[in-house]
Design a protein around this motif. Sequence first.
Motif, PDB file in Angstrom:
ATOM      1  N   ALA A   1      -3.416  -0.668   5.855  1.00  0.00           N
ATOM      2  CA  ALA A   1      -3.214   0.747   6.167  1.00  0.00           C
ATOM      3  C   ALA A   1      -2.920   1.517   4.888  1.00  0.00           C
ATOM      4  N   GLY A   2      -3.461   2.738   4.789  1.00  0.00           N
ATOM      5  CA  GLY A   2      -3.281   3.523   3.585  1.00  0.00           C
ATOM      6  C   GLY A   2      -2.075   4.440   3.588  1.00  0.00           C
ATOM      7  N   SER A   3      -1.513   4.709   4.749  1.00  0.00           N
ATOM      8  CA  SER A   3      -0.382   5.619   4.836  1.00  0.00           C
ATOM      9  C   SER A   3       0.872   4.994   4.229  1.00  0.00           C
ATOM     10  N   GLU A   4       1.636   5.810   3.498  1.00  0.00           N
ATOM     11  CA  GLU A   4       2.857   5.313   2.857  1.00  0.00           C
ATOM     12  C   GLU A   4       3.884   4.834   3.882  1.00  0.00           C
ATOM     13  N   ARG A   5       3.813   5.337   5.103  1.00  0.00           N
ATOM     14  CA  ARG A   5       4.784   4.897   6.109  1.00  0.00           C
ATOM     15  C   ARG A   5       4.572   3.441   6.504  1.00  0.00           C
ATOM     16  N   TYR A   6       3.402   2.890   6.149  1.00  0.00           N
ATOM     17  CA  TYR A   6       3.136   1.484   6.429  1.00  0.00           C
ATOM     18  C   TYR A   6       3.316   0.605   5.205  1.00  0.00           C
ATOM     19  N   THR A   7       3.946   1.147   4.160  1.00  0.00           N
ATOM     20  CA  THR A   7       4.095   0.407   2.911  1.00  0.00           C
ATOM     21  C   THR A   7       4.793  -0.926   3.118  1.00  0.00           C
ATOM     22  N   SER A   8       5.898  -0.922   3.854  1.00  0.00           N
ATOM     23  CA  SER A   8       6.643  -2.165   4.056  1.00  0.00           C
ATOM     24  C   SER A   8       5.813  -3.189   4.813  1.00  0.00           C
ATOM     25  N   MET A   9       4.970  -2.722   5.730  1.00  0.00           N
ATOM     26  CA  MET A   9       4.096  -3.623   6.470  1.00  0.00           C
ATOM     27  C   MET A   9       3.001  -4.180   5.562  1.00  0.00           C
ATOM     28  N   SER A  10       2.474  -3.332   4.687  1.00  0.00           N
ATOM     29  CA  SER A  10       1.406  -3.756   3.787  1.00  0.00           C
ATOM     30  C   SER A  10       1.868  -4.856   2.846  1.00  0.00           C
ATOM     31  N   ARG A  11       3.162  -4.845   2.508  1.00  0.00           N
ATOM     32  CA  ARG A  11       3.686  -5.868   1.596  1.00  0.00           C
ATOM     33  C   ARG A  11       3.462  -7.273   2.132  1.00  0.00           C
ATOM     34  N   MET A  12       3.470  -7.413   3.439  1.00  0.00           N
ATOM     35  CA  MET A  12       3.231  -8.727   4.041  1.00  0.00           C
ATOM     36  C   MET A  12       1.833  -9.220   3.713  1.00  0.00           C
ATOM     37  N   TYR A  13       0.879  -8.305   3.598  1.00  0.00           N
ATOM     38  CA  TYR A  13      -0.513  -8.677   3.413  1.00  0.00           C
ATOM     39  C   TYR A  13      -0.863  -8.928   1.952  1.00  0.00           C
ATOM     40  N   TYR A  14      -0.176  -8.268   0.995  1.00  0.00           N
ATOM     41  CA  TYR A  14      -0.518  -8.555  -0.388  1.00  0.00           C
ATOM     42  C   TYR A  14       0.407  -9.566  -1.046  1.00  0.00           C
ATOM     43  N   ARG A  15       1.291 -10.163  -0.270  1.00  0.00           N
ATOM     44  CA  ARG A  15       2.138 -11.232  -0.801  1.00  0.00           C
ATOM     45  C   ARG A  15       1.269 -12.416  -1.234  1.00  0.00           C
ATOM     46  N   LYS A  16       1.436 -12.842  -2.471  1.00  0.00           N
ATOM     47  CA  LYS A  16       0.711 -13.949  -3.083  1.00  0.00           C
ATOM     48  C   LYS A  16      -0.787 -13.676  -3.232  1.00  0.00           C
ATOM     49  N   ALA A  17      -1.178 -12.413  -3.212  1.00  0.00           N
ATOM     50  CA  ALA A  17      -2.591 -12.080  -3.436  1.00  0.00           C
ATOM     51  C   ALA A  17      -2.956 -12.331  -4.899  1.00  0.00           C
ATOM     52  N   LYS A  18      -4.135 -12.871  -5.132  1.00  0.00           N
ATOM     53  CA  LYS A  18      -4.615 -13.089  -6.490  1.00  0.00           C
ATOM     54  C   LYS A  18      -5.350 -11.869  -7.029  1.00  0.00           C
ATOM     55  N   ALA A  19      -5.912 -11.067  -6.106  1.00  0.00           N
ATOM     56  CA  ALA A  19      -6.692  -9.902  -6.520  1.00  0.00           C
ATOM     57  C   ALA A  19      -6.428  -8.743  -5.577  1.00  0.00           C
TER      58      ALA A  19
END
Length: 209
Positions: free
Chosen positions: A62-80
């Motif tokens: 999600a691109g909205s800043e209100r979903y920032t905390s949720m987005s962190r779950m998805y980029y955890r340990k991302a290589k790219a």
Amino acid sequence: MSSVDCKVVLLGATNTGKTCLMERYIHDRFLAKTTTTIGGCFAAKKEIVGNKGVVLGIWDTAGSERYTSMSRMYYRKAKAAIICYDITTRSTLIKARYWAQELKRMEEDCKIYLCGTKKDLVDSGLNERDVDINMARALAGGRYLNAELFETSSKTGENVGNLFQKIAEDSSKPENAIDESAKDAIRLSWKQDHRIQPTRNKERCCLAS
């Protein structure tokens, strides 16, 4: 689910065409209308690098800043990470910097690829370019991001395959092949470039590409 060799996350402001980019790459199709992503959506695809298969596991967020905390779950340990901005709306380049800061705060070794979307709108004359290529280069080439830069069109497919192929090639390199100076170049110590400034709001084009 297939094993993933490289976890990739799509970040950027709302309506920058992240979902369209993923659809073009995964299914080789263009969706004229998409629903707003809430949370994240996953897909995977294999690329061939030399004689080796590299599976890219891609999270659209999600691109909205209100979903920032949720987005962190998805980029955890991302290589790219592909951080998208709309080349017809300069404010989205400002948001790209915001997402880069968020990402590096959590995953400082994640490799960034800055992606300008909707190139077809400019090439066809439907919209004016609002992000000069040199503005994007200033952000991508700065000490903080040290990012690869691509301008793409999900409608025509221009540069989309090249972007993901480059990610696969980079991810297949041995860890010790990464330039240590490049790691030092992505610390939170950069200054805002004076050329990257917001302009007046524009009407959004519903045919996000």
